[in-house]
Write an enzyme that holds these catalytic residues in place. Structure first.
Site, short mmCIF file in Angstrom:
data_model
loop_
_atom_site.label_atom_id
_atom_site.label_comp_id
_atom_site.label_asym_id
_atom_site.label_seq_id
_atom_site.Cartn_x
_atom_site.Cartn_y
_atom_site.Cartn_z
N GLY A 58 0.80 -0.70 0.05
CA GLY A 58 0.44 -0.22 -0.30
C GLY A 58 0.85 1.02 -0.14
O GLY A 58 1.51 2.22 1.00
N TYR A 59 1.54 1.54 -1.08
CA TYR A 59 2.77 2.70 -0.86
C TYR A 59 1.50 4.03 -1.63
O TYR A 59 1.62 4.37 -1.82
CB TYR A 59 3.89 2.30 -1.93
CG TYR A 59 4.91 1.96 -0.90
CD1 TYR A 59 4.33 1.22 0.04
CD2 TYR A 59 6.10 0.90 -1.60
CE1 TYR A 59 5.48 0.61 1.14
CE2 TYR A 59 6.75 0.34 -0.69
CZ TYR A 59 6.72 -0.39 0.50
OH TYR A 59 7.32 -0.14 2.04
N SER A 60 1.53 3.46 -3.30
CA SER A 60 1.31 4.34 -4.63
C SER A 60 -0.23 5.26 -3.92
O SER A 60 -0.68 4.49 -3.51
CB SER A 60 1.19 3.96 -5.92
OG SER A 60 3.06 3.06 -6.22
N SER A 67 -1.21 -4.60 -6.27
CA SER A 67 -0.89 -5.24 -7.07
C SER A 67 -1.57 -6.57 -6.11
O SER A 67 -1.40 -6.56 -5.22
CB SER A 67 0.39 -6.38 -6.87
OG SER A 67 1.13 -4.31 -8.25
N GLU A 99 17.50 -6.45 -2.39
CA GLU A 99 16.82 -7.92 -2.97
C GLU A 99 16.49 -7.27 -4.45
O GLU A 99 15.00 -8.26 -5.26
CB GLU A 99 15.76 -9.08 -2.92
CG GLU A 99 16.09 -9.61 -1.40
CD GLU A 99 17.18 -11.15 -2.00
OE1 GLU A 99 17.23 -11.14 -1.55
OE2 GLU A 99 17.10 -11.53 -3.29
N ASN A 113 12.26 3.95 -14.89
CA ASN A 113 13.33 3.82 -15.14
C ASN A 113 14.31 5.47 -14.48
O ASN A 113 15.95 5.36 -14.14
CB ASN A 113 13.82 3.90 -16.13
CG ASN A 113 14.23 2.07 -16.38
OD1 ASN A 113 13.35 1.57 -15.10
ND2 ASN A 113 13.82 1.21 -18.04
N GLU A 114 13.19 6.49 -14.68
CA GLU A 114 14.04 8.12 -14.77
C GLU A 114 14.70 8.10 -13.16
O GLU A 114 15.95 8.16 -12.99
CB GLU A 114 12.42 8.44 -15.39
CG GLU A 114 12.67 9.15 -16.40
CD GLU A 114 12.45 7.84 -17.30
OE1 GLU A 114 11.15 6.75 -15.93
OE2 GLU A 114 12.40 7.02 -17.82
#
Lengths: 396, 377
Positions: A132-134, A166, A249, A379-380
């Site tokens: 539960g991050y974003s 997810s 990891e 990636n940024e």
């Protein structure tokens, strides 16, 4: 310098390979879900497999023995991860999140009771936690998250909205980052909680992904009351716990191993397929393309090995993991695109067509690989980490 | 598994870094690039005193018996600093060939002199076709009265202009398979009929045209078996390819370090340009490329050093490093902007090196063809 595995490690690899051959269910092989393609049916199979791996001690091999781990060496973990991914074993991405990010954080920051309650269950394969991050306005800028957790008596009361959660609809618990001090600067007022997904006040709304599958969710918290003991680590220090966990990891060896398999299948296809009367494998452009994929994947693999080797030396890779992540994401996208060129029209077919080749893995990868390089730090953001943490470039 | 350097290798690396920084400043690099000779005799002898030329030779030939991996570590540092001169030709192309395939007599004659810095060697392999396959070897050596007469033109021969001996790859027999019938000769560069012309090149490295106009050599000058020279060439090419990759890794690291340092210092719009994300991402990509090149190169070098089959790993390393060095120096140029477009600045020295290194021993396409073959395509 020494690039070979020890005899003991090679024996271990064979043991893992043999075991996987026996234990991967036929039904799973038929379903063949790629990344972000899980269904409830495949999820059930993956949960069963997760428990089997847990019984074997291979689900969380690195954990301390008292919490159900084997304290396996870093090199053996590398081998295990390689074999699991190469064999396309039934492991969902959420298992990796639970095993490699969440539970190690509990080991580092949790109370003894939390370790007993959760870590051992994770190692046994009994539970799955979703992240539960974003939030709608906190993606790459995660520290801007606004979901609130207010201490009321013996409880915390949570209000807010999470997104991109997810497999939240299938997970047992949520590993939640929420704001506990709205007056502090954005990095200072965040705390981490474990929330039972069955708690009243939680509403889940599916987000259908690009592969037309339900993998992500929006999760709404309306006056969700959780016991005080759900707090993990120090109140208001959650951001720092979270950042440390992001360094766990991230060798991305699994991606490199899975991609290796795909490249091998493309090579096989090129050798067995004739176009305009000539085997595809005789076409110099296709040979060049496939060779380049093999070269890139080997570079990716060495980057991942380097991470495992650093861990084995007691070092803590950080920007090195970012390099590895950025690199493999691009190799995977390149593999999918090159695969499409090699397969031509056949690459377009989904797997319900009798004309589909390679079980439509290339077209599926063409879609799923878009997520690698975005999720878990785009990636940024990874490049920012390499530039600032790795090369010491200034922020301002 | 251990991807790190041993204590001895770390020492060698540090010694080389410090020594070259002091003894081979860019001022000297430029001066040598511009000269016809292309090397400094003083620096050459100092390197010999440090034992670099004989690093991998056995003690009885004046060497210090270190392994091939150690040599690649040294070459990485030489690539980092850029060291003009015939080290690569003498030690890798010449020395390793004599060490691997030479007779005891040849080893006794050549290796101690190489180790002490008295002798410079060069390998004359490529011809006007400019490729590295056996069929391209057209220079003939014809047996005549117990001697051989060599006739042909060799092109892109490194450092032949200062070589004492040239290892000439020549055809001694016409065979159906072009890999048969090739023989290696150690030719005294002062022999009548040897004519060396310096080529003007992008990297200002000293590549030459060497014409063998009926050059007579004795049978004793043959290295290895008569007609059986191609496997020796293949072996030395494999070592040279990895060795070149090591040099390239050093060069990529130097270009990255220079660009990052500049990005931290150069101020525009009131802040260091290294704080701008566009520049940061160039640097991040460069650093990732350096890392990638380094570990595939180390793996290939380790395989060669251990005597394991290495064809696939060597081709992978060169295919990757060839393009990575180019990408990295190009990004570095972009970061340096206009100042990089001057002769005064150092970055063009690396850009030039990258171009030459990309091509020598086969470019990325050539290497990928090997990779494809090795993968069973």
């Amino acid at each position: 310098m020494d690039f070979k595995f020890t005899e003991d490690e090679e024996v271990f690899r064979l043991e893992v390979r043999q075991w996987l051959k026996q234990e991967i269910p036929q039904k799973w092989i038929e379903l063949d879900p790629g990344i972000w393609e899980e269904t409830e049916e495949s999820w059930t199979l993956a949960r069963e497999f997760q428990r089997k791996l847990g019984q074997k001690g291979w689900l969380a091999p690195s954990y301390p023995k008292e919490y159900g781990g084997l304290e396996l060496s870093h090199m053996k973990r590398l081998i295990l991860a390689e074999e699991l991914a190469y064999s396309r074993a039934p492991l969902s991405i959420e298992v990796e999140v639970t095993v490699n990010w969440v539970a190690p954080s509990i080991i580092l920051f949790g109370t003894e009771k939390q370790k007993k309650d959760y870590v051992s269950s994770v190692a046994k394969g009994d539970i799955i936690l979703c992240l539960g991050y974003s939030e709608p306005n906190a993606g790459s800028d995660l520290a801007s998250l606004q979901t609130r957790a207010v201490e009321v008596g013996d409880e915390y009361v949570i209000n807010g909205q999470k997104t991109w959660c997810s497999y939240g609809h299938l997970a047992d618990y949520c590993w939640l980052a929420a704001r506990t001090d709205p007056d502090a600067s954005k990095h200072e007022g965040i705390s981490i909680f474990i929330v039972d997904m069955k708690t009243p006040g939680i509403t889940i709304r599916p987000l259908i992904n690009i592969l037309n599958r339900h993998s992500f969710n929006e999760v709404f918290f309306d006056d969700v009351r959780i016991p005080k003991e759900s707090l993990v680590g120090q109140k208001n220090k959650g951001w720092y716990q979270l950042v440390i966990a992001l360094d766990f990891e991230r060798s991305s060896i699994g991606y490199a191993a899975a991609n290796q398999r795909l490249i091998e299948e493309l090579i096989k296809y090129a050798k067995e397929t004739t176009r305009s009367g000539e085997p595809l494998a005789n076409d110099p452009l296709i040979r060049n393309e496939l060779a380049q994929l093999a070269v890139e994947n080997e570079v990716a693999r060495m980057m991942a090995y380097r991470i495992a080797w650093m861990f084995s030396k007691g070092l803590h890779p950080s920007y090195e993991s970012s390099m590895s992540m950025v690199f493999i994401s691009e190799v995977m996208r390149h593999t999918a695109n090159a695969g499409m060129r090699i397969l031509g029209h056949y690459g377009e077919l989904d797997r319900d067509s009798k004309w589909a080749v390679m079980n439509a893995r290339i077209m599926r990868m063409c879609l799923s690989s878009l997520s690698i390089g975005v999720g878990g730090g785009s990636n940024e953001i990874q490049r920012n980490i390499i530039a600032m943490r790795g090369l010491g470039l200034p922020r301002k | 598994m251990d991807l790190g350097l041993s204590e001895e290798q770390e020492m060698l690396k540090k010694l080389a870094r410090d020594f070259l920084q002091k003894e081979c400043p860019k001022r000297l690099v430029r001066q040598l690039d511009e000269s016809d000779q292309g090397y400094s005799s003083e620096l050459w002898h100092k390197m010999a005193e440090l034992g670099w030329m004989g690093l991998v030779f056995p003690e009885k030939y004046g060497g210090s018996e270190r392994n091939f991996l150690d040599l690649t570590i040294l070459l990485e540092e030489m690539g980092y600093n850029i060291v003009p001169g015939p080290f690569f030709s003498t030690v890798v192309l010449g020395g390793l060939t004599v060490l691997t395939a030479g007779s005891e007599e040849q080893k006794m004659e050549f290796l101690p002199k190489i180790a002490s810095g008295e002798m410079i060697l060069s390998l004359a392999l490529t011809e006007p076709t400019a490729s590295y396959d056996a069929a391209s070897v057209k220079t003939k050596a014809i047996a005549h009265n117990g001697k051989y007469v060599i006739k042909g033109t060799k092109l892109f021969v490194l450092n032949a202009n200062v070589a004492d001996y040239i290892l000439c790859v020549a055809r001694t027999k016409q065979a159906k398979n072009p890999e048969n019938g090739i023989t290696l000769f150690l030719v005294d560069a002062k022999s009548p009929g040897v004519k060396c012309t310096l080529l003007k090149t992008l990297a200002r490295d000293k590549q030459c045209e060497v014409v063998f106009d009926n050059v007579t050599v004795s049978e004793k000058s043959i290295v290895g078996e008569r007609d059986g020279g191609w496997p020796i060439v293949k072996d030395v090419l494999q070592k040279a390819t990895v060795a070149k990759c090591a040099e390239m890794v050093g060069g990529t690291q130097a270009a990255l370090d220079m660009a990052v340092n500049y990005a931290k210092e150069r101020v525009q719009f009131g802040r260091p340009i290294g704080s701008f994300q566009a520049i940061q991402h160039y640097c991040a990509n460069m650093a990732t490329d350096v890392s990638g090149s380094r570990f595939v190169t180390y793996k290939a070098a380790w395989k060669v050093s251990e005597g394991l089959p290495a064809a696939l790993d060597v081709a992978i390393a060169k295919a990757w490093a060839s393009e990575a060095y180019g990408r990295i120096t190009l990004s570095a140029h972009q970061i340096f902007g206009a100042i990089g477009f001057t002769m005064d600045h150092d970055i063009h020295l690396y850009y030039r090196q990258a171009k030459a290194a990309e091509i020598i021993f086969g470019d990325a396409d050539f290497q990928r063809a090997i990779v494809a073959r090795e993968l069973g395509l």
